[in-house]
Design an enzyme around this catalytic site. Structure first.
Site, short mmCIF file in Angstrom:
data_model
loop_
_atom_site.label_atom_id
_atom_site.label_comp_id
_atom_site.label_asym_id
_atom_site.label_seq_id
_atom_site.Cartn_x
_atom_site.Cartn_y
_atom_site.Cartn_z
N ASP A 49 0.83 -1.21 0.00
CA ASP A 49 0.00 0.00 0.00
C ASP A 49 0.86 1.25 0.00
OD1 ASP A 49 -2.80 1.28 0.63
OD2 ASP A 49 -1.41 2.17 2.05
N TYR A 54 2.47 10.57 -0.29
CA TYR A 54 3.60 10.19 0.55
C TYR A 54 4.89 10.69 -0.08
CZ TYR A 54 0.27 6.92 2.76
OH TYR A 54 -0.81 6.36 3.38
N SER A 151 -10.70 5.59 2.50
CA SER A 151 -9.89 5.60 3.72
C SER A 151 -10.45 6.61 4.70
CB SER A 151 -8.44 5.95 3.38
OG SER A 151 -7.65 6.04 4.55
N GLN A 177 -9.93 2.07 4.64
CA GLN A 177 -8.64 2.03 5.33
C GLN A 177 -8.67 3.00 6.52
OE1 GLN A 177 -4.01 3.04 4.33
NE2 GLN A 177 -5.13 1.89 2.79
N SER A 206 -1.72 2.06 10.98
CA SER A 206 -1.23 2.38 12.32
C SER A 206 -1.64 1.33 13.35
CB SER A 206 -1.73 3.77 12.76
OG SER A 206 -0.98 4.25 13.85
N LEU A 208 0.12 -0.49 15.20
CA LEU A 208 0.98 -0.48 16.39
C LEU A 208 1.02 0.90 17.04
CD1 LEU A 208 3.90 -2.70 15.06
CD2 LEU A 208 1.95 -3.40 16.47
N LYS A 216 8.82 -0.33 23.13
CA LYS A 216 10.11 0.37 23.23
C LYS A 216 10.05 1.62 24.10
CE LYS A 216 10.27 1.34 18.73
NZ LYS A 216 10.73 1.87 17.42
N GLY A 284 4.35 -0.60 8.81
CA GLY A 284 5.50 0.06 8.22
C GLY A 284 6.74 -0.62 8.77
#
Length: 315
Positions: A49, A54, A151, A177, A206, A208, A216, A284
């Site tokens: 995607d 972008y 989206s 999306q 997104s 995560l 982290k 990503g």
């Protein structure tokens, strides 16, 4: 890698897919980007995607170059249009002019003959919906696009789009999306039930929470050097979830992941895939190892007790 149908369509996409927002063409150089795309393909990820906006086409160029070495029918390629691509009054939105011109420009940038999925990147309040849908239908009939989607559209907008297209015998959207993850769940109330009824699958971005669900970031600790949260281009999307209360929840989720002998990232992705209406999770990745770790979430399942425990943490 496991595969799911994209909404009501017969098209099958990998449960984990690779996106290029905030990475390819920007923070990740071309060579490393291609290595990640190659690793994703090797792992059985077949859905890639991107979007024209972008890095103003740079992400499309990098992804197109990397994918051209593979048989065109072996992967599913998606891009989008809506956001400004110039300073002119018609260089944005979902008018027929902008859609047709940007689809052509994206095909040229990626050196492709068609897109498997072409998406409206947001809803356009200024363009008539029937004008937008007719343009999408024409792209399908011209063979430049095989399927269409949207989206971040609301349940009402998705419903109106499906019913308008059906009434006029135009091609119907098969996907939406939205942003969706353990920390941002607004689509569960209306978008998912409406989409299930209408045959529209979710392609989640997104998943995560911009890296917050990787574990982290620690409560009370400084941000790790070189992390996405220290990048001015992306940390604006993270401020609402980079809170100690949220980070403590992530630590508790890590305990469940450890019991299942998986990473917390895999737990977070698999939790999204618990919903049958989700067709794929777009991740990503800036390294081959990252995409390899994320791909392992495909096929992970939960017991009813585990889902209740996760829900209690997220509440």
């Amino acid at each position: 890698m496991k595969y799911r149908r994209l909404g009501r369509s017969g098209l099958k996409v990998s449960e984990i897919s690779l996106g290029s927002w905030l990475t390819y063409g920007g923070s990740v150089d071309a060579g490393r980007s291609e290595a990640v795309i190659d690793k994703a393909y090797e792992l059985g990820i077949n859905f890639f995607d991107t979007a024209n906006v972008y890095y103003r086409g740079a992400a499309e160029e990098i992804m197109g170059k990397a994918l051209r070495k593979y048989k065109r029918d072996s992967y599913v390629l998606a891009t989008k249009c809506f956001f400004p691509m110039g300073d002119g009054p018609n260089d944005r939105g979902l008018s027929r002019k902008h859609i047709m011109e940007q689809c052509e420009a994206s095909l040229k940038r990626m050196n492709m003959e068609y897109f498997d999925l072409y998406q409206c990147h947001r809803y356009d309040q200024e363009a008539p919906l029937d004008e937008t849908l007719r343009a999408l239908d024409d792209l399908v009939r011209q063979g430049k696009v095989l399927y269409t989607g949207v989206s971040e559209w609301s349940a009402v907008q998705i419903s109106e789009a499906v019913h308008t297209a059906k009434e006029r015998n135009w091609d119907q959207i098969v996907s939406n999306q939205p942003q969706y993850n353990m920390l941002q769940r607004k689509i569960e109330a209306d978008v998912v039930p409406t989409s299930e009824r209408l045959g529209v699958g979710q392609i989640v971005f997104s998943p995560l929470a911009q890296g917050v669900l990787t574990g982290k970031y620690k409560p009370g600790a400084p941000l790790p050097e070189g992390s996405r949260a220290t990048d001015n281009n992306s940390n604006m999307f993270m401020q609402s979830v980079l809170q100690d209360e949220v980070l403590r929840k992530v630590e508790r989720l890590q305990e469940i992941a450890a019991r299942k002998e998986i990473a917390v990232t895999q737990l977070a992705l698999a939790w999204i895939l618990r919903l049958p209406n989700v067709s794929s999770c777009i991740v990503g990745a800036s390294s081959p190892q990252q995409i390899e770790d994320n791909a392992k979430a495909s096929g992970v399942t939960f017991s009813a007790e585990e889902l209740l425990e996760i829900e209690a943490i997220l509440a």
